[in-house]
Scaffold this motif. Structure first.
Motif, PDB file in Angstrom:
ATOM      1  N   LEU A  44       7.950   3.684  -6.699  1.00  0.00           N
ATOM      2  CA  LEU A  44       6.659   3.343  -6.103  1.00  0.00           C
ATOM      3  C   LEU A  44       5.900   4.599  -5.684  1.00  0.00           C
ATOM      4  CD1 LEU A  44       6.029   0.331  -3.917  1.00  0.00           C
ATOM      5  CD2 LEU A  44       5.207   2.474  -3.041  1.00  0.00           C
ATOM      6  N   SER A  45       6.607   5.567  -5.066  1.00  0.00           N
ATOM      7  CA  SER A  45       5.905   6.751  -4.571  1.00  0.00           C
ATOM      8  C   SER A  45       5.435   7.623  -5.739  1.00  0.00           C
ATOM      9  CB  SER A  45       6.786   7.538  -3.609  1.00  0.00           C
ATOM     10  OG  SER A  45       7.988   7.899  -4.213  1.00  0.00           O
ATOM     11  N   LEU A  46       6.249   7.724  -6.804  1.00  0.00           N
ATOM     12  CA  LEU A  46       5.816   8.505  -7.961  1.00  0.00           C
ATOM     13  C   LEU A  46       4.586   7.878  -8.608  1.00  0.00           C
ATOM     14  CD1 LEU A  46       9.240   9.438  -9.531  1.00  0.00           C
ATOM     15  CD2 LEU A  46       7.448  11.070  -8.940  1.00  0.00           C
ATOM     16  N   LEU A  47       4.600   6.544  -8.735  1.00  0.00           N
ATOM     17  CA  LEU A  47       3.452   5.879  -9.351  1.00  0.00           C
ATOM     18  C   LEU A  47       2.181   6.136  -8.548  1.00  0.00           C
ATOM     19  CD1 LEU A  47       1.930   3.936 -11.143  1.00  0.00           C
ATOM     20  CD2 LEU A  47       2.663   2.104  -9.666  1.00  0.00           C
ATOM     21  N   LEU A  48       2.291   6.016  -7.218  1.00  0.00           N
ATOM     22  CA  LEU A  48       1.097   6.221  -6.393  1.00  0.00           C
ATOM     23  C   LEU A  48       0.595   7.658  -6.517  1.00  0.00           C
ATOM     24  CD1 LEU A  48       1.929   4.077  -3.251  1.00  0.00           C
ATOM     25  CD2 LEU A  48       0.412   3.550  -5.156  1.00  0.00           C
ATOM     26  N   LEU A  49       1.524   8.620  -6.663  1.00  0.00           N
ATOM     27  CA  LEU A  49       1.105  10.008  -6.878  1.00  0.00           C
ATOM     28  C   LEU A  49       0.321  10.127  -8.185  1.00  0.00           C
ATOM     29  CD1 LEU A  49       1.384  13.104  -6.106  1.00  0.00           C
ATOM     30  CD2 LEU A  49       3.208  13.127  -7.791  1.00  0.00           C
ATOM     31  N   ALA A  73       2.522   7.645   2.313  1.00  0.00           N
ATOM     32  CA  ALA A  73       2.150   7.583   3.730  1.00  0.00           C
ATOM     33  C   ALA A  73       0.638   7.437   3.867  1.00  0.00           C
ATOM     34  CB  ALA A  73       2.639   8.837   4.446  1.00  0.00           C
ATOM     35  N   LYS A  74      -0.106   8.139   3.021  1.00  0.00           N
ATOM     36  CA  LYS A  74      -1.563   8.082   3.078  1.00  0.00           C
ATOM     37  C   LYS A  74      -2.071   6.687   2.716  1.00  0.00           C
ATOM     38  CE  LYS A  74      -4.800   8.863   0.231  1.00  0.00           C
ATOM     39  NZ  LYS A  74      -5.685   9.308  -0.830  1.00  0.00           N
ATOM     40  N   ILE A  75      -1.541   6.151   1.595  1.00  0.00           N
ATOM     41  CA  ILE A  75      -2.055   4.861   1.124  1.00  0.00           C
ATOM     42  C   ILE A  75      -1.639   3.732   2.064  1.00  0.00           C
ATOM     43  CG2 ILE A  75      -1.922   3.204  -0.806  1.00  0.00           C
ATOM     44  CD1 ILE A  75      -1.861   5.624  -2.656  1.00  0.00           C
ATOM     45  N   SER A  76      -0.546   3.941   2.813  1.00  0.00           N
ATOM     46  CA  SER A  76      -0.135   2.899   3.755  1.00  0.00           C
ATOM     47  C   SER A  76      -1.173   2.723   4.857  1.00  0.00           C
ATOM     48  CB  SER A  76       1.225   3.250   4.372  1.00  0.00           C
ATOM     49  OG  SER A  76       1.088   4.276   5.326  1.00  0.00           O
ATOM     50  N   ALA A  96     -10.311   4.776   0.241  1.00  0.00           N
ATOM     51  CA  ALA A  96      -9.995   6.186   0.464  1.00  0.00           C
ATOM     52  C   ALA A  96      -9.832   6.439   1.947  1.00  0.00           C
ATOM     53  CB  ALA A  96     -11.094   7.062  -0.111  1.00  0.00           C
ATOM     54  N   LEU A  97      -8.961   7.433   2.261  1.00  0.00           N
ATOM     55  CA  LEU A  97      -8.722   7.745   3.671  1.00  0.00           C
ATOM     56  C   LEU A  97      -9.899   8.528   4.238  1.00  0.00           C
ATOM     57  CD1 LEU A  97      -6.474   7.298   5.717  1.00  0.00           C
ATOM     58  CD2 LEU A  97      -5.579   9.544   5.118  1.00  0.00           C
ATOM     59  N   LEU A  98     -10.449   9.426   3.414  1.00  0.00           N
ATOM     60  CA  LEU A  98     -11.593  10.226   3.842  1.00  0.00           C
ATOM     61  C   LEU A  98     -12.840   9.686   3.166  1.00  0.00           C
ATOM     62  CD1 LEU A  98     -10.181  13.846   3.635  1.00  0.00           C
ATOM     63  CD2 LEU A  98     -10.638  12.500   5.681  1.00  0.00           C
ATOM     64  N   ALA A 138       3.161   0.710   3.168  1.00  0.00           N
ATOM     65  CA  ALA A 138       3.604   0.677   4.562  1.00  0.00           C
ATOM     66  C   ALA A 138       5.052   0.195   4.639  1.00  0.00           C
ATOM     67  CB  ALA A 138       2.686  -0.224   5.382  1.00  0.00           C
ATOM     68  N   ALA A 139       5.389  -0.828   3.847  1.00  0.00           N
ATOM     69  CA  ALA A 139       6.765  -1.332   3.842  1.00  0.00           C
ATOM     70  C   ALA A 139       7.729  -0.253   3.355  1.00  0.00           C
ATOM     71  CB  ALA A 139       6.868  -2.574   2.957  1.00  0.00           C
TER      72      ALA A 139
END
Lengths: 267, 296
Positions: A115-120, B29-32, B45-47, B268-269
């Motif tokens: 999940l984290s790689l995809l979001l990156l 962490a940002k997208i959460s 977007a956060l910003l 977030a999860a």
């Protein structure tokens, strides 16, 4: 004197039966003539023929092998670099943070990594496909490479490297001519480990790959969800056979596949 | 290793780790903290960049975390994962400790072969191992038919699609992870200790619990963590072997991400899951994972 008791022998037999019986059953039923996985109706190769005619499966097998090859090679380079830093660079600011980052993928569930790689990749606006699949696999298997190579590096006598450098060999040459040959068996083992990790992976691949780069585990998974057919047994059997072949070759090449043995630990 | 080569090596390795290990977690962490929207990408977007030279406005949304703590479904999924992973870890250790003990008792020339045999299943695909286990446990699978033939049960046991199915799948998938560290710590124990205890009249079972087990405890703890942590986040086993009413966080995350497409909530999860899993590792890290690093 130690007595070889009856209880340990029974324990061993039961334990290894537990580990191997499911795989043996899977292989045997791949040669079953019937459509049902659980009812035996004679030997046959029909499911292997069905597999041979299944274009999608063959395409996915090709994608999986290519991704495994490229990602294992990338992971070998990156993981070896990390292992050298951990074993040879001594103290530097942020060393424990560095070690933490090296080992993090070992302890994180695959779903978190995927999940984290995809979001990156989404954040960087990279199109998902073969390239992101390779990067994703290399990213997590480099951690395993680092562990395997590191365990060998700390066992190698450093004075030989120091002697080479005292005699004027530049660092890169010292690595290629002195260090690399000494740790070569562990590098082979690490590459193979990274290769099989990539071949096996379902979860990370499901997240990071895109259309046109569907891997074999993804196909197998979607078929298993639809129901159990002997065709899956056939493809699994081929998979197990391929992995067994790789392991056999590797153990002929070197004995470093087993942790502990490469360190001269004969206990 | 000194000077420029050392600096270059450290920087290269660090760049790799920063790009493929650190950055993904920061992005999660940002997208959460974003809000879900329909579009590409499906989050805000956060910003938020204003017109002209205005400084960007920070848009932080804690709503996903509030939702996670308020939602019974998520709470149940976290607790369910912890519970099933803990049971699976206990069962895996209960199998691994006696088995590894028996391996150390085997004649020395057999041990390398036994070790290879113990590792081999780890090299085959976990998906295939789970699939094989489904075949064994099914209603008309070998296990049920043998039990019926022996007359122990009348009707097939429902094992698949229950919690017992999940636990068996987890144990089978992660047994090699438990076996190796336990074996490694048992094999280092001096057999003379057990012999001394036996000479002094200690029975084998008692000497196992009073001498062997305490000495092997660090290895057993490490093995427990190696099983527990991936088991908590496991997706394939609960998806293929669990019931529709069993909640495990790995499966819930997958559904949230792929079916509901609520990426901020899934992020977030994930952040919570990482915090949940990393904290025990940080506590035990010095003792278990980074041992032997001092030599470097």
């Amino acid at each position: 004197m130690r007595r070889a008791g009856i209880l340990p022998t029974l324990l061993l037999l039961a334990g290894f039966a537990l580990l191997y019986l499911p795989i043996v059953a899977l292989v045997v039923y791949s040669f079953n003539d019937g459509r049902l996985v659980s009812v035996w109706s004679g030997w046959s190769l029909r499911w292997y023929r069905a597999l041979w005619d299944n274009r999608q499966m063959l395409d996915s097998a090709a994608v999986t092998l290519k991704a495994g090859f490229v990602s294992a090679t990338l992971a070998l380079v990156a993981g070896t670099l990390a292992a050298i830093v951990l074993a040879r660079a001594g103290r530097f600011a942020g060393r424990s943070g560095f070690a933490g980052l090296v080992y993090l993928p070992l302890v994180m569930p695959e779903i978190v990594l995927g999940l984290s790689l995809l979001l990156l990749f989404v954040e960087l606006d990279l199109d998902r496909g073969f390239a992101t699949l390779v990067l994703g696999h290399a990213g997590f298997s480099a951690a395993f490479v680092a562990v395997v190579v590191h365990s060998r590096l700390v066992a190698v006598d450093r004075s030989i490297e120091e002697a080479a450098m005292d005699l004027g060999a530049p660092p890169l040459k010292t690595f290629l001519w002195i260090t690399a040959p000494m740790i070569a068996p562990s590098m082979v083992a690490a590459w193979l480990l990274a290769f099989t990790l990539s071949l096996d992976d379902l979860v990370i691949a499901s997240f990071v790959t895109g259309p046109g780069a569907t891997t074999l585990p993804m196909r197998v998974y979607s078929q298993v969800r639809l129901g159990v057919t002997p065709e899956i047994n056939a493809i699994s059997t081929l998979f197990v056979a391929a992995v067994a072949l790789v392991i056999l070759t590797a153990s002929l090449v070197n004995k470093g596949l087993i942790p502990g043995r490469s360190n001269g630990d004969s206990a | 290793m000194t000077g420029r080569a050392r600096t270059v090596t450290i920087l290269l390795a660090f760049a790799w780790l920063a790009a493929l290990v650190l950055a993904p977690f920061l992005v999660v962490a940002k997208i959460s903290l974003a809000e879900v929207v329909i579009g590409r990408p499906p989050f805000t977007a956060l910003l938020e960049w204003g017109e002209g030279a205005m400084p960007p406005a920070l848009r932080v949304n804690w709503g996903n975390y509030a939702l996670l703590f308020g939602d019974a479904l998520y709470l149940e999924a976290y607790l369910g994962s912890l519970r099933l992973a803990a049971i699976a870890t206990a069962v895996a250790l209960a199998i691994a400790v006696p088995l590894a003990h028996a391996m150390t008792r085997a004649p020395a020339r057999w041990r390398p072969a036994l070790l290879v045999l113990a590792i081999l299943p780890f090299w085959t695909s976990s998906l295939i191992r789970v699939y094989a286990w489904i075949g064994i446990l099914g209603a008309d699978g070998p296990l049920n038919r043998i039990l019926q033939w022996l007359g122990i049960i009348d009707a097939p046991l429902a094992i698949l699609n229950t919690d017992i199915g999940i636990v068996s799948g987890l144990v089978y998938s992660y047994l090699p992870f438990a076996l190796l560290p336990v074996y490694a710590s048992l094999v280092r124990i001096d057999p003379a200790l057990g012999e001394a205890a036996a000479d002094l009249g200690c029975r084998p079972l008692k000497s196992f619990f009073r001498i062997t087990l305490p000495l092997a405890l660090p290895g057993i703890l490490a093995a427990g963590l190696l099983v527990f942590i991936p088991a908590v986040g496991e997706f394939v086993v609960p998806d293929l072997m669990g019931g529709s009413d069993t909640l495990m966080i790995g499966k819930t995350l997958w559904t949230e991400f792929f079916t509901n497409r609520d990426w901020p909530l899934a992020s977030a999860a994930t952040v919570l899951l990482v915090l949940l899993l990393v904290s025990p590792v940080v506590v035990l890290e010095r003792r278990l994972f980074l041992r032997g690093e001092g030599r470097a």
